[in-house]
Design an enzyme around this catalytic site. Structure first.
Site, PDB file in Angstrom:
ATOM      1  N   ASP A  44       5.739   8.643  -0.919  1.00 23.57           N
ATOM      2  CA  ASP A  44       5.653   7.276  -1.442  1.00 23.57           C
ATOM      3  C   ASP A  44       5.571   6.314  -0.266  1.00 23.57           C
ATOM      4  OD1 ASP A  44       5.971   4.831  -2.735  1.00 23.57           O
ATOM      5  OD2 ASP A  44       7.752   5.421  -3.851  1.00 23.57           O
ATOM      6  N   HIS A  96       4.823   7.884  -5.887  1.00 20.97           N
ATOM      7  CA  HIS A  96       5.298   6.667  -6.535  1.00 20.97           C
ATOM      8  C   HIS A  96       4.887   6.674  -8.014  1.00 20.97           C
ATOM      9  CE1 HIS A  96       6.794   2.513  -6.314  1.00 20.97           C
ATOM     10  NE2 HIS A  96       5.897   2.274  -7.267  1.00 20.97           N
ATOM     11  N   SER A 117      10.436   0.652  -9.226  1.00 17.29           N
ATOM     12  CA  SER A 117       9.432  -0.099  -8.482  1.00 17.29           C
ATOM     13  C   SER A 117       9.776  -1.590  -8.486  1.00 17.29           C
ATOM     14  CB  SER A 117       8.035   0.198  -9.066  1.00 17.29           C
ATOM     15  OG  SER A 117       7.022  -0.188  -8.185  1.00 17.29           O
TER      16      SER A 117
END
Length: 306
Positions: free
Chosen positions: A246, A276, A151
């Site tokens: 995601d 995610h 991320s």
């Protein structure tokens, strides 16, 4: 069928777990976000994999933690940059993930707690990562280094690799980029498909996190902030781990394409019916797809030390 219904049962359970944070976060103030997301993990009873040797350290005031399985070969070393929208989460939250990568290798993993916004603004956070990687390299000049991040951490990892290449002519052994944020300027179809509120990470939340990261002076077109726009030539072999459901799916696919155009060796794997942040699902719900992803990251890392 809703996008939530498309998830695997273990991933649906993980999505419900992440949404519990909404009840634990008292306000949008960053102190409350940090406290609430930490409480979520403290109350979860997560699986904590065993690793033979775990050592705490500090560098320039930043905490780091080294996981060293007794059976791990001398090479390579993985440096892990955690996620959390550049503003929250830490190496304690990421402890099960880093332990599992270390155990699955087996491989040595060092998790860095880099400076967060708003206390530190870009580029100071990325510069701190560069200095830490160089510190590890200086201590172990013959050890291949794999830089891994998820991320926001994936964003910092590739930016760090670019700065090491351009400023110091330094080549990493590999990059492992896990559902990263690579384009803070543009939105794509997956933002609307998966970010409408059925899943824990919303597009509205992503926009707010990015605006908080940029502050009043940040430029989303800066190639170190949006590395999908950067000159990617000469970067090391790269593994991209992508969740199918995601918001960031499309920009991860595009990042793989841009790396390939730049002549970088790329391995892309899409994990079906996953969301995610799903690496954490192994420690929370025992998710098989999360365990597979962790094993894939360990495999890639070990391969870069050969």
């Amino acid at each position: 069928m809703s996008v939530y219904d498309e998830l695997s049962p273990d991933m649906q359970a993980f999505a419900r777990y992440l949404k519990k944070a909404d009840d634990l976060i008292a306000s949008d103030a960053i102190e409350d976000v940090r406290l609430g997301t930490r409480r979520l993990r403290d109350e979860a009873g997560r699986r904590i994999p065993a690793v033979d040797n775990v050592e705490e350290g500090a560098f320039e005031g930043m905490r780091f933690r080294t996981y060293r399985p007794a059976t791990a070969p001398g090479v390579p070393t993985v440096i892990y940059l955690h996620g959390g929208a550049w503003s929250h989460l830490d190496i304690d939250v990421y402890d099960p993930i880093m332990r599992q990568v270390a155990a699955d290798g087996p491989v040595r993993v060092i998790g860095l707690e880099y400076p967060l916004v708003p206390e530190v603004r870009f580029p100071a956070n990325m510069e701190a990562c560069v200095r830490f990687v160089r510190h590890v390299m200086a201590r172990e000049p013959n050890t291949p280094i794999v830089l891994m991040g998820d991320s926001a951490g994936a964003n910092l990892a590739i930016g760090t690799a670019i700065l090491l290449r351009d400023r110091y002519k330094t080549q990493l052994a590999g990059l492992a980029l896990i559902y990263g944020g690579f384009d803070l300027e543009n939105e794509r179809e997956s933002d609307s498909r998966y970010g409408g509120g059925e899943l824990p990470m919303t597009t509205e939340g992503v926009r707010a996190s990015q605006a908080f990261y940029l502050g009043k002076d940040g430029d989303p077109a800066n190639p170190l902030i949006s590395p999908i726009k950067a000159d990617l030539r000469g970067l090391p072999p790269t593994f991209l781990s992508v969740a199918s459901h995601d918001n960031l799916y499309d920009e991860n696919i595009e990042m793989a394409r841009q790396l390939g155009y730049a002549g970088v060796a790329v391995e892309l794997k899409i994990y079906p019916r996953a969301i995610h942040g799903f690496l954490e699902a192994w420690s929370v719900t025992g998710s098989p797809i999360a365990k597979t992803a962790l094993e894939d990251l360990a495999r890639f890392s070990v391969s870069r030390g050969r």
